[in-house]
Design an enzyme around this catalytic site. Structure first.
Site, short mmCIF file in Angstrom:
data_model
loop_
_atom_site.label_atom_id
_atom_site.label_comp_id
_atom_site.label_asym_id
_atom_site.label_seq_id
_atom_site.Cartn_x
_atom_site.Cartn_y
_atom_site.Cartn_z
N GLU A 157 0.63 1.05 0.36
CA GLU A 157 1.14 0.85 1.72
C GLU A 157 1.62 2.19 2.29
O GLU A 157 0.83 3.02 2.67
CB GLU A 157 2.22 -0.24 1.71
CG GLU A 157 1.64 -1.60 1.30
CD GLU A 157 2.66 -2.71 1.30
OE1 GLU A 157 2.99 -3.21 2.39
OE2 GLU A 157 3.14 -3.09 0.20
N MET A 158 2.93 2.42 2.31
CA MET A 158 3.43 3.65 2.93
C MET A 158 3.47 4.82 1.94
O MET A 158 3.52 5.97 2.35
CB MET A 158 4.79 3.39 3.56
CG MET A 158 4.72 2.31 4.64
SD MET A 158 6.31 1.78 5.30
CE MET A 158 6.66 3.12 6.43
#
Length: 438
Positions: A157-158
């Site tokens: 994800e991030m």
């Protein structure tokens, strides 16, 4: 003739080795390749032509608003929600995977994070998520704030190496530090950005914003409120079929998720999917849509009884959240009705039933509050993402590479070795040719 043969052999050898090297290099490249809304009052439904599956309409924002969800906190949370700069590459925000400009998801089978990495399951919608008892498909987070912690450091994800690395980027921006002071000033007794910008406050602000993401006043809500003309004849037929088939055994309550009265309690509502895996039609769906590739909640609890159990998702705005299921592989609303009918109800739905239920489900689409991209705090000429951001994480990458097996030697290195071998072979053949000609 001998000289021509040797020359041909030389050219063929070099060509073969260089082609092999180029192929290895190419393979390497390919592999890296909110407004406050009013609660609706409920009216008696006795006069309606078809009894609705719930007695309540959408509860509205006030049902989940917390006392300290101030406008300033919501504004800060919105900025953080939309800010991609707290991801490793500066390209992924909460909104990337949960796009509030559309259905609250990302319309992909599985979300795409930094470096094009993808996760194991589809992104659930963020709209109306404040009414859920738990978050994520497997319910591993009890609250919206707890859910917001995970993606920041998830490598698919991030991708930040840890929460402090993300917070340091926020702390480097005076506008953010000032906003935290404005929102949380009563509990701050330090002027050190490390003490002001904390993980707890960051996810608290994001959660405050996410609670505003509610969609009341759908045609169904208007119907429950007493407007007998709010639904068409086909939509009414679909509502009856929805109840007759037993869909509401899981998708109950005004959020059509089996949960809403005790939000963020940690007491999730789960159901096994598939339930009727021996149904012949379901067997086809299991294979086609990989329905049993993920362990479900068992991955959290290690309890075999939780295998293939998933949180019951809301059906609110479901027409806008394709593709469907936890795998994100079911392409249309109509197909999802067929899958759920076979795998959860042991029933092969007719085309008419599918069309009618789909028509009813569209009546659960409510009014989306207007969303605007917020201005993000940042001094001119400076960036939250350092120019050497990639170098900041080299140690993490080197550690991952060090864990690889020796047999996992990169194709790039193999290509370089082949090129070197080609040059050595070429030099040897040229020397041998000259020796023969003397």
């Amino acid at each position: 003739m001998g000289k021509l043969w040797k020359t041909a052999l030389l050219i063929a050898s070099i060509g073969f080795l260089i082609t092999a090297a180029a192929g290895a290099v190419s393979a390497t490249d390919a592999s890296n390749s909110g407004p406050v809304l009013q609660v609706q009052e409920n009216n008696e439904t006795d006069e309606l032509p078809v009894e609705p599956p719930t007695e309540e309409s959408h509860p509205g924002y006030e049902a989940i608003q917390q006392e300290d969800d101030t406008e300033e906190k919501i504004e800060l949370g919105e900025q953080l929600y939309f800010d991609p700069r707290i991801s490793e590459t500066g390209t992924i925000s909460c909104n990337t995977c949960h796009n509030v400009m559309e259905g609250g998801d990302d319309s992909r089978p599985t979300a795409m994070g930094v470096h094009g990495e993808t996760g194991p399951v589809a992104s659930p919608t963020v709209w109306n998520s404040g009414f859920h008892h738990t978050q994520f498909w497997d319910g591993r987070a009890d609250t919206l704030a707890e859910q917001a912690e995970g993606p920041i450091v998830a490598d698919v994800e991030m991708g930040m190496p840890d929460h402090e690395a993300a917070l340091d980027r926020v702390r480097a921006v005076d506008g953010y530090v000032e906003a935290y002071e404005d929102v949380y000033g009563d509990e701050i007794d330090s002027d050190d950005p490390d003490d002001i910008v904390t993980l707890e406050r960051t996810v608290d602000a994001i959660a405050a914003y996410e609670r505003t993401l509610v969609t009341p006043n759908s045609p169904y809500d208007q119907y429950v409120e007493g407007d007998a003309d709010a639904l068409s004849e086909q939509e009414l037929d679909g509502m009856e079929t929805f109840q007759e088939l037993g869909c509401q055994s899981c998708h109950s309550g005004p959020m059509f998720s089996g949960q809403w009265e005790n939000p963020e309690s940690g007491e999730g509502v789960y159901n096994q999917h598939p339930t009727f895996e021996d149904n012949a039609q379901c067997e086809e769906y299991i294979e086609e849509y990989d329905l049993m590739e993920n362990p479900g909640r068992m991955g959290v609890t290690d309890d075999e009884r939780d295998e293939y159990n998933y949180k019951v998702p809301t059906l609110r705005n479901v027409e806008h959240t394709a593709p469907y299921m936890h795998t994100g592989q079911v392409p249309t609303l109509e197909e999802s009705i067929r899958v759920m009918s076979a795998c959860q109800l042991d029933h092969e739905a007719s085309d008419e039933e599918v069309e009618d239920v789909a028509a009813f489900l569209t009546t659960l689409t409510g009014e989306y509050p207007e969303q605007e991209m917020p201005r993000l705090p940042n001094p001119s000429g400076e960036s939250m993402i350092p120019m050497d951001a990639e170098g900041d994480f080299e140690d993490m990458e080197e550690e991952a590479e060090g864990d690889e097996d020796d047999d996992g030697m990169s194709l790039l290195a193999i290509g370089a070795a082949i090129i070197a071998l080609a040059l050595v072979t070429a030099a040897a053949l040229v020397g041998y040719s000259r020796y023969e000609n003397q």
